[in-house]
Design an enzyme around this catalytic site. Structure first.
Site, PDB file in Angstrom:
ATOM      1  NE  ARG A  70      -7.606 -10.533  25.201  1.00 21.78           N
ATOM      2  CZ  ARG A  70      -8.074 -11.737  25.088  1.00 21.78           C
ATOM      3  NH1 ARG A  70      -8.732 -12.633  25.789  1.00 21.78           N
ATOM      4  NH2 ARG A  70      -8.208 -12.141  23.653  1.00 21.78           N
ATOM      5  CE1 TYR A 144       9.114   0.143  41.371  1.00 25.00           C
ATOM      6  CE2 TYR A 144       8.154  -0.463  39.134  1.00 25.00           C
ATOM      7  CZ  TYR A 144       8.275  -0.823  40.343  1.00 25.00           C
ATOM      8  OH  TYR A 144       7.627  -1.622  41.075  1.00 25.00           O
ATOM      9  CG  ASP A 216       7.408   5.777  34.627  1.00 26.38           C
ATOM     10  OD1 ASP A 216       6.190   6.474  35.314  1.00 26.38           O
ATOM     11  OD2 ASP A 216       7.905   4.401  35.030  1.00 26.38           O
ATOM     12  CE  LYS A 241       3.141   3.082  42.934  1.00 32.75           C
ATOM     13  NZ  LYS A 241       3.396   2.210  41.500  1.00 32.75           N
TER      14      LYS A 241
HETATM   15  C1  LIG Z   1       8.236   5.223  38.391  1.00 29.20           C
HETATM   16  C2  LIG Z   1       7.280   4.031  38.573  1.00 29.20           C
HETATM   17  N1  LIG Z   1       6.928   3.703  37.456  1.00 29.20           N
HETATM   18  C3  LIG Z   1       6.152   2.374  37.369  1.00 29.20           C
HETATM   19  C4  LIG Z   1       5.890   1.555  38.497  1.00 29.20           C
HETATM   20  C5  LIG Z   1       5.027   0.452  38.227  1.00 29.20           C
HETATM   21  O1  LIG Z   1       3.673   0.825  38.546  1.00 29.20           O
HETATM   22  P1  LIG Z   1       2.512  -0.526  39.153  1.00 29.20           P
HETATM   23  O2  LIG Z   1       2.813  -0.628  40.672  1.00 29.20           O
HETATM   24  O3  LIG Z   1       1.213   0.254  38.934  1.00 29.20           O
HETATM   25  O4  LIG Z   1       2.682  -1.670  38.160  1.00 29.20           O
HETATM   26  C6  LIG Z   1       6.262   2.168  39.750  1.00 29.20           C
HETATM   27  C7  LIG Z   1       5.799   1.602  40.939  1.00 29.20           C
HETATM   28  O5  LIG Z   1       6.421   1.725  42.042  1.00 29.20           O
HETATM   29  C8  LIG Z   1       7.080   3.546  39.798  1.00 29.20           C
HETATM   30  O6  LIG Z   1       7.201   3.994  40.974  1.00 29.20           O
END
Ligand SMILES: Cc1ncc(COP(=O)(O)O)c(C=O)c1O
Length: 425
Positions: A70, A144, A216, A241
């Site tokens: 973990r 997001y 992010d 992504k």
């Molecule tokens: C800018 C951004 N941050 C975070 C996330 C979340 O990522 P995950 O789908 O891997 O949880 C996304 C998902 O689309 C995103 O577009």
């Protein structure tokens, strides 16, 4: 400790200085991997599918860097060390998803009282804040939707306040940031409207009141943007992504200082358990090797398509950071090496959206982004599905907005497909 028993993480630290001297594409191939090649002669990182580790004595147990998967696993450490190197951060921790990474990063920054969990792992305590403060987070007015939900619907139930502003308007940001603001959590480029936020300016504003800035970096990846260079305290990315890039698994990562990442690993992750599976880490290690090549092709394809869309009479608005018409094109040039694969565009009206989708022959429609294959998202029904109409309105998500993740196909084929569909609506 004998050479063979030295943990991969330890050996990695020793190799770090050497990796830092390498160019980005070489780091993609080598950073985080040397110890595995040295100890097992394996060309590729082994998949450590194990939940725990065994020892032949208690002293060996006490010296070991492996306790339970973990919190530590050799395959994950390879990925962590590669990502820390790519971003120029001290440490990284990969976790089960991008959302998991964001929640863990926020939890650590907003933490009021640091407990000495496994004191041999956390050597330095983080500063203690006043337990009576009501901490507050500032986010952008189109970020997001998963993050929007976390900050506006879940955190308030835990006594954490929030403010939503246009982070592109620095005067507005300065107005809302006060001594209770512990965090600016920003994206750039943003999802879904592809705004560009000035990372350095926001980091400077929050640092003035002693808060932190989390960026992010999902839409850019470290191939195009390294937010730690611009003053971010922590970087989070959805590995799901561009980093993995092949659309076959989920993952997330946090990059920052050794103290902060150890606090996340041994205090938060150990307790909350958003663990990345070793198999997914192995897939991501395979996918990441081509990140530099992919981001460069995503960017050139997207530029060509954005220019095509901008001149098409059926398209009323195109937002792409590489276009001179993007309101923050100059900031994008300052903080990004190239402009990435994400385009936002709007059709004349929402009524033709379904017809447009049905007319597409090559381009697939669906959620998510950052794959080799192009994906077109109809924002209001996909990313925006959980939002009330007033929320969509305040975020500027109209029913004619599309978010296009431009893949690695030949751009001519993508343009032909868009053109034939647009010409028929
Ligand atoms: C800018 C951004 N941050 C975070 C996330 C979340 O990522 P995950 O789908 O891997 O949880 C996304 C998902 O689309 C995103 O577009």
């Amino acid at each position: 400790m004998s050479e063979e028993k030295k943990s991969f993480q330890e050996t990695n630290r020793e190799n770090r200085d050497r990796w830092d001297l390498l160019k980005f594409d070489t780091q993609l191939m080598r950073a985080g991997e040397d110890p595995y090649l040295e100890t097992s002669h394996s060309l590729r990182i082994p998949l450590y599918a194990t939940k725990s580790y065994t020892y032949s004595s208690l002293s060996e147990f006490l010296q070991s860097h492996y306790f339970y998967s973990r919190t530590e696993n050799p395959t994950l450490y390879a990925l962590d060390n590669k990502l820390a190197t790519l971003h120029g951060g001290e440490r990284a921790i990969s976790v089960g998803s991008g959302m998991g990474a964001i929640h863990l990063a926020c939890s650590s920054v907003l933490q009021k009282r640091v407990e000495r969990i496994r004191p041999n792992k956390i050597k330095k305590l983080l500063p203690q804040s006043n337990p009576n403060d009501i901490p507050s987070i500032v986010i952008h007015n189109n970020q997001y939707t998963g993050v929007y939900r976390l900050i506006t619907k879940i955190y308030p139930q835990m006594g954490i306040d929030f403010k939503i502003v246009n982070l592109c308007d620095l005067a507005e940001v300065k107005k809302v940031v006060d001594e209770n603001t512990k965090l600016i959590l920003l994206e750039s480029p943003t999802n879904p409207k592809i705004d560009i936020v000035d990372i350095k300016a926001c980091a400077d504003i929050i640092h003035e009141v002693g808060g932190k800035c989390i960026v992010d970096n999902t839409f850019a990846s470290p191939a195009l943007q390294k937010p730690l260079k611009f003053g971010a305290d922590l970087v989070v990315e959805s590995l799901t992504k561009y980093i993995n890039g092949h659309g076959d698994c989920l993952g997330g990562v946090i990059i920052g200082t050794k103290t902060e990442i150890q606090n996340i690993r041994y205090f938060w992750l150990e307790t909350q358990g958003q663990v990345l599976s070793p198999f997914n880490a192995w897939l991501i290690l395979r996918g990441i090797r081509t990140l530099g090549l992919r981001m460069s092709r995503h960017s050139s394809n997207a530029m060509e398509i954005a220019e095509f869309l901008e001149q098409h009479p059926k398209v009323i608005k195109v937002v792409y950071p590489g276009l001179k018409s993007h309101p923050n094109h100059e900031i994008a040039k300052k903080q990004m090496l190239d402009f990435g694969g994400m385009i936002g565009f709007e059709l004349e009206s929402g009524e033709v959206s379904n017809e447009f989708i049905e007319l597409l022959k090559l381009i697939k429609v669906g959620v998510s982004l950052g794959d080799t294959t192009s994906l077109l998202e109809y924002t209001t029904l996909m990313t925006g599905i959980d939002l009330a109409s007033w929320e969509k309105k305040s975020m500027g998500i109209s029913n004619s907005h599309f978010r296009f993740s431009v893949g690695l196909e030949d751009p001519k084929d993508l343009i032909n497909d868009l053109e034939q569909a647009l010409n028929q609506i």
